[in-house]
Design a protein around this motif. Structure first.
Motif, short mmCIF file in Angstrom:
data_model
loop_
_atom_site.label_atom_id
_atom_site.label_comp_id
_atom_site.label_asym_id
_atom_site.label_seq_id
_atom_site.Cartn_x
_atom_site.Cartn_y
_atom_site.Cartn_z
N UNK A 76 18.06 28.89 8.78
CA UNK A 76 18.80 27.77 8.23
C UNK A 76 19.78 27.31 9.31
N UNK A 77 20.19 26.05 9.23
CA UNK A 77 21.20 25.55 10.17
C UNK A 77 22.62 25.83 9.70
N UNK A 78 22.78 26.46 8.54
CA UNK A 78 24.12 26.80 8.06
C UNK A 78 24.66 27.98 8.87
N UNK A 119 24.00 35.25 11.81
CA UNK A 119 23.21 36.46 11.58
C UNK A 119 22.19 36.64 12.71
N UNK A 120 21.47 35.58 13.05
CA UNK A 120 20.46 35.67 14.11
C UNK A 120 21.12 35.93 15.47
N UNK A 151 16.61 26.50 14.62
CA UNK A 151 17.26 26.23 13.34
C UNK A 151 16.53 25.08 12.66
N UNK A 152 16.49 25.13 11.34
CA UNK A 152 15.75 24.13 10.58
C UNK A 152 16.51 23.83 9.29
N UNK A 174 8.31 23.31 5.36
CA UNK A 174 8.48 24.27 6.45
C UNK A 174 7.23 25.14 6.60
N UNK A 175 6.72 25.67 5.50
CA UNK A 175 5.53 26.54 5.55
C UNK A 175 4.31 25.81 6.10
N UNK A 176 4.17 24.54 5.77
CA UNK A 176 3.06 23.75 6.31
C UNK A 176 3.11 23.73 7.83
N UNK A 177 4.29 23.53 8.38
CA UNK A 177 4.45 23.52 9.83
C UNK A 177 4.20 24.90 10.44
#
Length: 172
Positions: A53-55, A61-62, A73-74, A120-123
């Motif tokens: 996440x971009x939050x 965390x990453x 980030x997405x 997101x999963x499609x990508x």
């Protein structure tokens, strides 16, 4: 070879410890959360790519995990937007079940989170065939993954307590 998606929640935040529903606010990891992020990094060495996440709490965390894989980030991996209730005590958001299809005031519904996660999963399926993909996000994304990949009822998922564990693994 199928893609392996490893989902981890962001590490514990100050808001988590205080019972606050952060929503689309950035959030900040607590001391315990910073240690959890390091442990996540030890657990997930060897992944091919990391998405979060971009939050701020997910990105932090990453960063603290210290993984060598590329990190992207997405925005589609954000927590549910609680709108006027972002940053409010968690009990004010209950019951959640009625927010599956009805957006929070000034925010979004859990079904909208599912649709962002589906995109997101499609990508991921298209771009990372056969890879080990680590995803660091929020509870609403976990429910979305369980709904989309394990065909569990979204209504039941959001009504149940969120039981943390050190990651969930999915084939996508």
């Amino acid at each position: 070879m199928p893609t392996t998606l490893i989902y981890e929640t962001h590490a514990t935040t100050l808001d988590n410890e205080q019972g606050i529903a952060t929503g689309w606010l950035p959030g900040e990891l607590s001391a315990a959360g910073r240690q959890e992020a390091v442990e996540l990094g030890m657990r997930r060495q060897g992944v091919d790519v990391v998405f979060s996440s971009d939050l701020r709490r997910a990105v932090q965390t990453v960063e603290l995990a210290g993984l060598e894989a590329p990190h992207f980030v997405d925005w589609r991996l954000r927590e549910c937007n609680y709108g006027e209730l972002n940053g409010r005590p968690r009990p004010e958001l209950e019951p959640r079940r009625d927010r599956v299809d009805t957006p929070f005031p000034g925010g979004q519904s859990y079904r909208e989170v599912v649709e962002s996660t589906r995109s997101f999963l499609t990508d991921i399926r298209r771009l990372y065939d056969g890879a080990q993909v680590l995803l660091v996000a929020h509870s609403a994304n976990r429910w979305a993954l369980q709904h989309l990949l394990a065909e569990e009822s979204l209504e039941e998922l959001v009504a149940a307590p969120f039981d943390w564990q050190p990651g969930w693994i999915y084939g996508v």
